[in-house]
Design a protein around this motif. Structure first.
Motif, PDB file in Angstrom:
ATOM      1  N   SER A 260       0.878  -1.165   0.000  1.00 44.22           N
ATOM      2  CA  SER A 260       0.000   0.000   0.000  1.00 44.22           C
ATOM      3  C   SER A 260       0.920   1.222   0.000  1.00 44.22           C
ATOM      4  O   SER A 260       1.751   1.381   0.883  1.00 44.22           O
ATOM      5  N   PHE A 261       0.791   2.041  -1.026  1.00 48.11           N
ATOM      6  CA  PHE A 261       1.748   3.134  -1.223  1.00 48.11           C
ATOM      7  C   PHE A 261       1.488   4.314  -0.295  1.00 48.11           C
ATOM      8  O   PHE A 261       0.339   4.641   0.007  1.00 48.11           O
TER       9      PHE A 261
ATOM     10  N   PRO B  19      -0.107   7.040  -3.358  1.00 49.64           N
ATOM     11  CA  PRO B  19      -0.615   6.289  -4.519  1.00 49.64           C
ATOM     12  C   PRO B  19      -0.659   7.176  -5.762  1.00 49.64           C
ATOM     13  O   PRO B  19      -0.984   8.361  -5.680  1.00 49.64           O
ATOM     14  N   LEU B  20      -0.292   6.597  -6.902  1.00 46.29           N
ATOM     15  CA  LEU B  20      -0.173   7.375  -8.137  1.00 46.29           C
ATOM     16  C   LEU B  20      -1.533   7.543  -8.814  1.00 46.29           C
ATOM     17  O   LEU B  20      -2.398   6.682  -8.713  1.00 46.29           O
ATOM     18  N   GLU B  21      -1.677   8.641  -9.540  1.00 40.18           N
ATOM     19  CA  GLU B  21      -2.918   8.891 -10.275  1.00 40.18           C
ATOM     20  C   GLU B  21      -2.763   8.418 -11.718  1.00 40.18           C
ATOM     21  O   GLU B  21      -1.739   8.669 -12.338  1.00 40.18           O
ATOM     22  N   VAL B  22      -3.776   7.745 -12.236  1.00 40.12           N
ATOM     23  CA  VAL B  22      -3.734   7.328 -13.638  1.00 40.12           C
ATOM     24  C   VAL B  22      -5.001   7.826 -14.336  1.00 40.12           C
ATOM     25  O   VAL B  22      -6.045   7.178 -14.277  1.00 40.12           O
ATOM     26  N   PRO B  23      -4.924   8.986 -14.990  1.00 40.32           N
ATOM     27  CA  PRO B  23      -6.119   9.537 -15.642  1.00 40.32           C
ATOM     28  C   PRO B  23      -6.619   8.612 -16.748  1.00 40.32           C
ATOM     29  O   PRO B  23      -5.821   8.030 -17.482  1.00 40.32           O
TER      30      PRO B  23
ATOM     31  N   LEU C  30      -8.110   5.786 -16.512  1.00 42.18           N
ATOM     32  CA  LEU C  30      -8.205   4.363 -16.162  1.00 42.18           C
ATOM     33  C   LEU C  30      -9.051   4.240 -14.897  1.00 42.18           C
ATOM     34  O   LEU C  30      -8.649   4.708 -13.834  1.00 42.18           O
TER      35      LEU C  30
ATOM     36  N   LEU D 294      -8.490   6.092 -11.516  1.00 37.94           N
ATOM     37  CA  LEU D 294      -7.652   5.621 -10.423  1.00 37.94           C
ATOM     38  C   LEU D 294      -6.933   6.767  -9.703  1.00 37.94           C
ATOM     39  O   LEU D 294      -6.051   7.416 -10.274  1.00 37.94           O
ATOM     40  N   ASN D 295      -7.360   7.001  -8.466  1.00 43.38           N
ATOM     41  CA  ASN D 295      -6.745   7.996  -7.574  1.00 43.38           C
ATOM     42  C   ASN D 295      -6.839   9.450  -8.054  1.00 43.38           C
ATOM     43  O   ASN D 295      -6.364  10.354  -7.374  1.00 43.38           O
TER      44      ASN D 295
ATOM     45  N   GLU E 179      -6.344   2.074  -1.529  1.00 41.46           N
ATOM     46  CA  GLU E 179      -5.258   1.088  -1.427  1.00 41.46           C
ATOM     47  C   GLU E 179      -5.733  -0.158  -0.682  1.00 41.46           C
ATOM     48  O   GLU E 179      -5.454  -1.280  -1.081  1.00 41.46           O
TER      49      GLU E 179
END
Lengths: 466, 247
Positions: free
Chosen positions: B87-88, B91-95, B97, B142-143, B155
């Motif tokens: 669990s980061f 956490p990274l964002e992925v536009p 998705l 995602l995020n 997460e």
């Protein structure tokens, strides 16, 4: 563990069938007045069209090759067979389509897509439409969807004559002139006032002969208050001879009418794609462009919206993917003429493996276009450090009542994001492909499901190769 | 095979030109919950990232055996497929998705099988309800645009959906309000009760309330300087890390 043997299948985007030469009729490679007459005769053109073609040939010979974009000196027009015509005649039902042609379309997923809610398929095989079927509900609304050859020799001849290359005149540029001289195939759509076509009209075409140019013409006229969605998808198999595509799209959007024009283009990597697309909107009219540009060696593509009527509106959403050996010069243009006109341009470009992407746009707000709005948003994603991405947004604003915005972002794929996704079990390639697909999602979200799936497949394929 | 699911011996690792972990030993038996504490800059997050395989860090020497496999020879996704999860902290964002699409793709990659939509949706719904999450949440990118707390919840959501054997929680409780901590703790407890092994990296004890901690490790300046049971957490709470350094 797995007992399933991996079968090495050729990629569906890289197929070709063996075509026997005797099935096809080709004109001589060079371009002379005699050839134009021959094409015209073969197509049973009305007299005015022959004259139109001959005039276009003259203009073509006088004009210079454009020198402001990516180099096109690999193109030798004297060696391009500009016209290839399968022997198959127009057919009305899928059953009558010859097996080898059907096979090629099956690889493109056409029959499945056609069966369901789709309005009609005008599938272009080389330069000629071989299959065309418009569903009854569309016809019942009085909507005409046919191939250009039928339109020009049938009862819509006058309408074609009044609109053909009026938006893109032959002296627009050298390849528009060439198009005017040798055009062949394409679709004609006329939606009468108030017609609402709920299901998209679609046309699928591709090139399938070595050295063959394709010069299809698309003419869509949406009358007052009517609503149409037209989709064009194309993919082409690979060949080593330089290929040229110089199509032309002219879209007339009437008062308070709405037209959505979607394309997914996937040209073979040796293609010179010098395509011209233009729309004009009357008062309150809306044009929406959805554009996915894949493949080709060189592309020049800037769909243009002319917002002539007051309160007319244009939206352009586009994705361009340039991989190794590709130099793609794409973007959009808008000319605001009417008052309270508005335009949005949203583009994403993806560059990989030493490919070059140039985003080029032009927004012109004329003095008459009082209280107009324009917004340009372009994003670039580079997958590696050898790729190149440029942004050339031009704006020419001639009124102080305009509201104009511009945003550009250029970035690289984030290593941290790749690590994050891999920590959930994805391979590096899968993680990168998903990031890129996500980046391109403004376009795929606007496409019908099967087209969105195809676009994501194309992205995956592009990410895996080279 | 070792009785430990994770067995780290004399691990030296760091970034280019700087050693951060200076001989870490850490053993965790399957099903146990361990806590890793230490002052800022001691190497806690580095250890988590090195176990997961973050390419930013290089392993210079030592060994890391997970479930009988040599982690140092494995790519990040191979480690994930072997049952590791982290669990980061950020956490990274992925536009573009969506979270459900992401999780479904990850499950497909992990299992090598197509995911049955109906079962997947059912599990999504159940997990949402366990974590008091609105189902609309999983349809979001995602995020992207998630608050700090939402990201951490997401997460834990992924943790419960992917069902790894071993989870590293890197500062999952930091920056959370009381309610979010409660939900995160609930998710972690479910994971633990289902047999999951945990390494919780934290410098607060809020997330640990109500959790059965089997062991505590204190890392200072790249080395584990003290180990003990749950009671060590209390000791540190009271006296801080000073004084542990020289024991």
């Amino acid at each position: 563990m797995s007992d399933i043997k991996e079968v090495k299948e050729p990629s569906i985007y890289d197929f070709r069938d063996e075509e026997r030469d005797e099935d096809f009729y080709k004109v001589d490679a060079g371009l002379t007045e005699d050839i134009i007459r021959e094409i015209s005769k073969e197509k049973h053109d009305p007299e005015w069209m022959l004259e139109f073609r001959l005039n276009a040939l003259k203009v073509y010979k006088e004009m210079e090759i454009p020198d402001w974009g990516p180099p096109i000196d690999g193109l030798d027009l004297n060696n391009i067979v500009t016209y290839v015509k399968p022997k198959t005649k127009m057919v009305g039902s899928w059953d009558e389509v010859p097996a080898d042609i059907k096979n090629a379309f099956e690889k493109l997923g056409i029959p499945q897509a056609e069966r369901e809610a789709l309005a009609g398929v005008g599938a272009q095989y080389d330069s000629e439409i071989v299959y065309h079927n418009v569903k009854k509900e569309v016809e019942d609304q009085g909507v005409v969807y046919t191939d250009m050859e039928s339109a020009i020799t049938g009862k819509y001849e006058q309408m074609v004559k009044d609109h053909f290359m009026k938006l893109v005149p032959v002296n627009d540029h050298k390849f528009a002139a060439l198009h005017g001289a040798v055009w062949s195939g394409g679709s004609f759509v006329y939606a009468p006032p108030g017609a609402k076509v709920e299901i998209p009209l679609q046309s699928y075409f591709r090139l399938n002969a070595p050295g063959a140019g394709q010069f299809e013409h698309t003419l869509i006229i949406v009358d007052e208050g009517a609503d149409v969605h037209f989709i064009e998808g194309c993919s082409a198999p690979k060949y080593n001879i330089a290929n040229l595509h110089a199509g032309c799209v002219e879209l007339f959007v009437g008062k308070n009418a709405h037209l959505r024009y979607s394309t997914i283009e996937n040209w073979s990597k040796n293609m010179y794609n010098l395509n011209t697309k233009r729309a004009i909107c009357e008062e309150g009219g809306t044009i929406e462009w959805i554009s996915g540009s894949f493949g080709s060696h060189v592309s020049y593509l800037y769909p243009t919206s002319i917002l002539k009527g007051d309160h007319s509106h244009s939206e352009f959403t586009g994705v361009t993917f340039a991989g190794a050996t590709q130099n793609l010069d794409t973007g959009a243009k808008v000319i605001h003429i009417g008052k309270h006109t508005s335009s949005f341009i949203d583009t994403k470009s993806i560059t990989k493996g030493g490919g070059i992407n140039t985003y080029r746009s032009s927004v012109e707000i004329r003095p008459t276009a009082l209280y107009s709005k324009a917004s340009v948003n372009c994003g670039s994603l580079m997958i590696d450090s050898e790729s190149r991405s440029d942004t050339v947004p031009a704006m020419d604003i001639r009124t102080d009542t305009a509201d104009v915005g511009h945003e550009a972002k250029i970035g690289r794929i984030s290593d941290d994001a790749v690590f994050y996704m891999m920590s959930r079990g994805m391979s590096e390639a899968a993680a990168k492909a998903m990031i890129v697909s996500g980046f391109a999602s403004p376009v795929s979200k606007e496409l019908p499901l099967e087209y969105a799936a195809e676009m994501n497949n194309l992205i995956k394929l592009e990410m895996e190769t080279g | 095979m070792s009785e430990y699911i994770l067995d780290i011996k004399d691990l030296h690792a760091g970034i280019e030109g700087e050693e951060i972990l200076k001989g870490v030993d850490l053993r965790i038996a399957a099903g146990e919950t361990h806590v890793l504490m230490g002052p800022n800059g001691a190497g806690k997050s580095t250890l988590g990232n090195v176990i997961m395989g973050n390419p930013v860090y290089k392993v210079n020497s030592g060994s890391m055996i997970f479930d009988g496999k040599d982690l140092t020879e494995m790519s990040v996704d191979e480690r994930a497929k072997a049952g590791l999860f982290m669990s980061f902290q950020n956490p990274l964002e992925v536009p573009g998705l969506t979270m459900d699409n992401f999780i479904r793709s990850a499950l497909r990659e992990r299992t090598g099988k197509a995911i049955k939509i109906f079962q997947f949706k059912k599990k999504l719904e159940e997990t949402c309800s366990l974590l008091d999450m609105d189902e609309a949440y999983v349809q979001r990118d995602l995020n992207v645009g998630f608050s700090g707390g939402e990201k951490k919840k997401a997460e834990i959501f992924q943790l419960l959906m992917l069902e790894p054997k071993f989870a590293i929680l890197d500062e999952t409780d930091s920056g959370l309000d009381v309610d979010a901590v409660r939900i995160v703790s609930k998710g972690v407890d479910i994971f633990r009760k289902n047999g999951g092994t945990l390494l919780i990296i934290t410098h607060s004890t809020r997330i640990l309330e109500g959790l059965n901690v089997d062991a505590t490790h204190v890392i200072v300046d790249g080395k584990v300087v003290k180990e003990g049971g749950a009671e060590l957490v209390e000791t540190i709470n009271a006296g801080g890390f000073e004084g542990l350094k020289n024991e």
